[in-house]
Write a protein that holds these residues in place. Structure first.
Motif, PDB file in Angstrom:
ATOM      1  N   CYS A   1       9.443  -7.049  -0.219  1.00  0.00           N
ATOM      2  CA  CYS A   1       9.166  -5.627  -0.420  1.00  0.00           C
ATOM      3  C   CYS A   1       8.240  -5.101   0.665  1.00  0.00           C
ATOM      4  CB  CYS A   1       8.542  -5.416  -1.793  1.00  0.00           C
ATOM      5  SG  CYS A   1       8.044  -3.709  -2.108  1.00  0.00           S
TER       6      CYS A   1
ATOM      7  N   TRP B   1      16.477  -1.144  -6.162  1.00  0.00           N
ATOM      8  CA  TRP B   1      15.695  -2.356  -5.969  1.00  0.00           C
ATOM      9  C   TRP B   1      14.647  -2.516  -7.055  1.00  0.00           C
ATOM     10  CZ3 TRP B   1      16.803  -5.952  -2.258  1.00  0.00           C
ATOM     11  CH2 TRP B   1      17.736  -5.556  -1.288  1.00  0.00           C
TER      12      TRP B   1
ATOM     13  N   HIS C   1       7.767   0.804  -7.055  1.00  0.00           N
ATOM     14  CA  HIS C   1       8.955   1.322  -6.365  1.00  0.00           C
ATOM     15  C   HIS C   1       9.220   0.503  -5.107  1.00  0.00           C
ATOM     16  CE1 HIS C   1       8.852   4.733  -9.097  1.00  0.00           C
ATOM     17  NE2 HIS C   1       7.569   4.902  -8.790  1.00  0.00           N
TER      18      HIS C   1
ATOM     19  N   GLU D   1      10.741  -1.351  -1.845  1.00  0.00           N
ATOM     20  CA  GLU D   1      11.662  -1.044  -0.756  1.00  0.00           C
ATOM     21  C   GLU D   1      11.852  -2.324   0.055  1.00  0.00           C
ATOM     22  OE1 GLU D   1      10.568   2.280   1.681  1.00  0.00           O
ATOM     23  OE2 GLU D   1       9.416   3.193   0.050  1.00  0.00           O
TER      24      GLU D   1
END
Length: 281
Positions: free
Chosen positions: A12, A26, A43, A45
Motif C-alpha cells: 500500500c 483495494w 483507503h 492504494e
C-alpha cells in the motif's frame, strides 16, 4: 514496475501494509488488518507488487538497514526507560584507494551501553559533504534505537546536525543537510532523515543536542570515532564482519569502563516485522 506476484498482493502506498484487490477495490486482508491495526490505513492504494518476504511479513519495512552495520548494548550499563542518556555520534569519510565506491563510516556510543557502527557508500542519495552525511547516518541509527525510550542528549561536532535536529523539534520536518534528496525512494520508503524527522518532533521534549568543538573532547566521542572507522574499514573490505564486531565490543567496553558483556540478542531483533520498526536512504 514489479510484476504482480501469484497471490496478487501489493504494498500500500499510504501505509506500507499488504493490500489485495477485489471487485469493490483495494483492501487490507486478514490477518494483517488485525495484527497491524496500529498502522493500517482505511483507503489503500497499490504502490507495487509485494515481494515474497513482504507477503510473509504482511508489510514493507519502512526503514532499510545499511548493508554494513551492527548495533549492540553492553549488559552492565542497562538502565530503565525514561533515564537520561548521552550519545556521541561521529561520521568518517575517506576516499578508498582502489574501490569505485568510497565508504562513509558512522559510529555512535551512548553512556547506557548502546553502540552501533556501519557504513554506506557514495552511490547513496547524498551529494553534499561526505563526513556530514556519515554523521547524519550515525544520528539516524542512534535516535532510532534510543527514542522514545530515553531522554537523549546528542553530542556532535557538526553545528549543522544540531540545527537540523532543532528544526525538527520545532516542526520543520524538511530540514536536511545541503544535497540531501528528500523524495521517497523507488521502493516507496521515505528517505531516512525524513522518516526520523517526525519521530524527533513527536518526542521533541526528549531530545537535546550539544555541539562539541571536536569529537576528541569526550570519551564517548573518541570511541564513536573509532567505531566509525571500523564501519569504513568493514565496508572497504579491510576487516571481516567478525573482526569488526570484536573490535567494536572492545572499544565500547573500554571507553565505558565495564566488562565486555553484551545484552543477549532476542530472536528477530535484527529483522523485526512491524512496518515502522527500525530496519531508507
Amino acid at each position: 514496475m514489479t510484476e504482480t506476484n501469484s497471490a496478487g498482493q501489493h504494498i500500500c502506498r499510504n501505509c506500507g501494509i499488504v493490500c489485495v484487490e477485489e471487485v469493490a477495490g483495494w483492501f487490507h486482508p486478514e490477518p494483517w488488518r488485525t495484527l497491524k491495526a496500529r498502522w493500517i490505513c482505511e483507503h489503500p492504494e497499490p504502490l507495487r507488487a509485494a515481494t515474497p518476504q513482504e507477503s510473509r511479513r504482511g508489510a514493507m519495512r519502512q526503514v532499510r538497514r545499511d548493508r554494513w552495520m551492527r548495533q549492540e548494548q553492553l549488559q552492565p550499563l542497562v538502565v530503565a526507560d525514561d533515564n537520561p542518556v548521552e550519545v556521541a555520534i561521529v561520521g568518517c569519510y575517506q576516499l578508498h584507494p582502489t574501490a569505485h565506491e568510497h565508504p562513509r563510516g558512522w559510529g555512535y556510543l551512548a553512556d547506557d551501553g548502546h553502540y552501533g557502527f556501519g557504513a554506506t557508500t557514495t552511490r547513496r542519495r547524498f551529494d553534499g559533504q561526505g563526513e556530514l552525511a556519515a554523521e547524519a547516518r550515525a544520528l539516524f541509527w542512534a535516535l532510532l534505537r534510543l527514542l522514545p525510550a530515553h531522554q537523549v542528549t546528542v553530542v556532535t561536532d557538526y553545528p549543522e546536525i544540531a540545527d537540523m535536529v532543532n528544526a525538527w523539534r520545532r516542526g520543520d520536518l524538511t530540514a536536511a543537510p545541503p544535497g540531501y534528496d528528500l523524495s521517497d525512494r523507488p521502493s516507496g520508503r521515505e528517505a531516512k532523515l525524513m522518516y526520523l524527522a517526525p519521530r524527533v518532533h513527536q518526542h521533541a521534549e526528549r531530545v537535546t543536542v550539544r555541539v562539541a568543538d571536536s569529537y576528541e573532547d569526550t570519551a564517548l566521542g573518541r570511541a564513536a570515532n573509532e567505531l566509525s572507522l571500523l564501519g569504513w574499514k568493514w565496508c572497504a573490505g579491510e576487516l571481516t564482519k567478525t573482526t569488526a564486531a570484536d573490535r567494536a565490543l572492545t572499544i565500547a567496553s573500554k571507553a565505558l569502563g565495564v566488562e565486555p558483556t553484551l545484552v543477549p540478542r532476542m530472536n528477530g531483533t535484527e529483522d523485526r516485522d512491524e512496518p515502522h520498526d527500525d530496519s531508507s536512504d
